[in-house]
Write a protein that holds these residues in place. Structure first.
Motif, short mmCIF file in Angstrom:
data_model
loop_
_atom_site.label_atom_id
_atom_site.label_comp_id
_atom_site.label_asym_id
_atom_site.label_seq_id
_atom_site.Cartn_x
_atom_site.Cartn_y
_atom_site.Cartn_z
N UNK A 87 0.82 -1.21 0.00
CA UNK A 87 0.00 0.00 0.00
C UNK A 87 0.86 1.27 0.00
N UNK A 88 0.28 2.33 -0.55
CA UNK A 88 0.99 3.61 -0.62
C UNK A 88 1.41 4.10 0.76
N UNK A 89 0.60 3.77 1.77
CA UNK A 89 0.92 4.22 3.14
C UNK A 89 2.29 3.76 3.58
N UNK A 90 2.72 2.61 3.10
CA UNK A 90 4.04 2.10 3.46
C UNK A 90 5.14 2.90 2.75
N UNK A 91 4.89 3.28 1.52
CA UNK A 91 5.87 4.07 0.77
C UNK A 91 5.96 5.50 1.29
N UNK A 92 4.93 5.93 1.98
CA UNK A 92 4.92 7.29 2.53
C UNK A 92 5.75 7.42 3.80
N UNK A 93 6.12 6.29 4.39
CA UNK A 93 6.86 6.32 5.65
C UNK A 93 8.27 6.85 5.44
N UNK A 94 8.66 7.78 6.29
CA UNK A 94 10.04 8.26 6.35
C UNK A 94 10.54 8.07 7.77
N UNK A 95 11.81 7.71 7.88
CA UNK A 95 12.43 7.60 9.19
C UNK A 95 13.66 8.52 9.20
N UNK A 96 13.45 9.79 9.60
CA UNK A 96 14.45 10.84 9.36
C UNK A 96 15.53 10.93 10.43
N UNK A 97 16.12 9.81 10.79
CA UNK A 97 17.19 9.84 11.77
C UNK A 97 18.51 10.27 11.12
N UNK A 98 19.43 10.75 11.93
CA UNK A 98 20.77 11.07 11.44
C UNK A 98 21.59 9.79 11.32
N UNK A 99 22.59 9.86 10.45
CA UNK A 99 23.64 8.86 10.45
C UNK A 99 24.70 9.24 11.48
N UNK A 100 25.80 8.52 11.48
CA UNK A 100 26.90 8.82 12.39
C UNK A 100 28.22 8.54 11.70
N UNK A 101 28.78 9.54 11.01
CA UNK A 101 30.11 9.34 10.41
C UNK A 101 31.15 8.91 11.43
N UNK A 102 30.98 9.36 12.67
CA UNK A 102 31.92 8.99 13.72
C UNK A 102 31.88 7.50 14.02
N UNK A 103 30.67 6.93 14.15
CA UNK A 103 30.55 5.50 14.38
C UNK A 103 31.01 4.72 13.16
#
Length: 280
Positions: A87-103
């Motif tokens: 369903x489109x609802x699944x494609x609408x999901x965003x998880x806007x966390x940062x990455x960690x270049x340090x890790x």
């Protein structure tokens, strides 16, 4: 990115957290678990409240298969919708966390069995964000993904996992995300809604692997091809199995072992998941 004698890595200079972070293997199942309220997603939601708050998260997902080993090194990570027919609802999901270049840099530093290359383009595939958006819905903990070199065997992945062990003392939550029994070609679609429905070979293989884990006989699990006919059906390809080997490589003798979401879906998929270590 990493220069061995010149870079002073801030993450590893942080004081130990006074204990070791748990390690998780999570059976992630269908991408729909990201948006459906079911027993699996509810358990993921409850899980984070029982764990120490991580400084960062490292995920080994079944859905990032590469030649060579890579780690996400960008500050911003895209949400990858690596599936079709949902369903489109699944494609609408965003998880806007940062990455960690340090890790990411630290992963490159502590892994010695192979060269880990930085990747600036990959983000978080559904093996990562479908679980993380339930566990940490505020997306306020930086995340890094480590790829799976699909051209290497089980011993390689088990050893690489063990090399990440020091990160547990620094507040890094390491998650392997896959499924132990994962044969999509043999799913019984008519029984997808039948609670805990499984073929005999699914149960046999899952229980064999469970017993080996509880007995801490991890070495026998490194080569899944030697585990018998049932397991050959349960693991027709090792992509969803390899994340388990990374987590087993991280386990020490003091870690308690807890099983959760120990159920089957559609006959040929197990959601069986493991926590190694302790709750709060």
């Amino acid at each position: 990115m990493y220069q061995d004698k010149e870079v002073i890595n801030q993450l590893m200079r942080l004081p130990d957290i006074g204990g070791r972070m748990p390690v998780l293997f999570i059976g992630h199942g269908s991408p729909m678990n990201a948006i459906e309220e079911n027993e699996f997603s509810v358990t993921w939601k409850q899980l984070s409240s029982k764990l120490p708050i991580p400084r960062a998260i490292l995920v080994i997902s079944a859905h990032w298969l590469t030649k060579g080993t890579y780690v996400t090194a960008s500050q911003k990570l895209q949400t990858i919708h690596d599936f079709g027919g949902f369903p489109q609802a699944l494609f609408d999901i965003e998880y806007p966390t940062d990455g960690s270049p340090l890790l990411a840099e630290q992963v490159q530093h502590i892994v010695r069995s192979t060269s880990v290359q930085e990747d600036m383009d990959w983000g978080l595939d559904h093996g990562s964000w479908s679980v993380l958006r339930r566990m940490y819905p505020l997306a306020n903990i930086p995340v890094v993904q480590l790829s799976i070199d699909y051209y290497k065997g089980g011993e390689f992945h088990y050893k690489l996992g063990s090399e990440l062990s020091a990160l547990r003392n620094k507040g890094v939550l390491i998650i392997g995300s896959g499924n132990i029994v994962h044969n999509l070609r043999m799913i019984d679609w008519k029984n997808m809604d039948t609670d805990n429905y499984a073929f005999d070979w699914s149960i046999e293989s899952n229980e064999l692997i469970k017993k080996s884990i509880l007995d801490r006989n991890f070495k026998v699990l490194v080569d899944h091809r030697g585990l018998g006919h049932a397991t050959k059906l349960a693991i027709p390809t090792p992509d969803h199995y390899y994340p388990l080997l990374y987590t087993l490589g991280l386990v020490d003798q003091k870690d308690e072992i807890e099983i959760f979401n120990d159920k089957y879906v559609g006959g040929s998929l197990s959601m069986t998941s493991y926590l190694f270590g302790r709750y709060l």
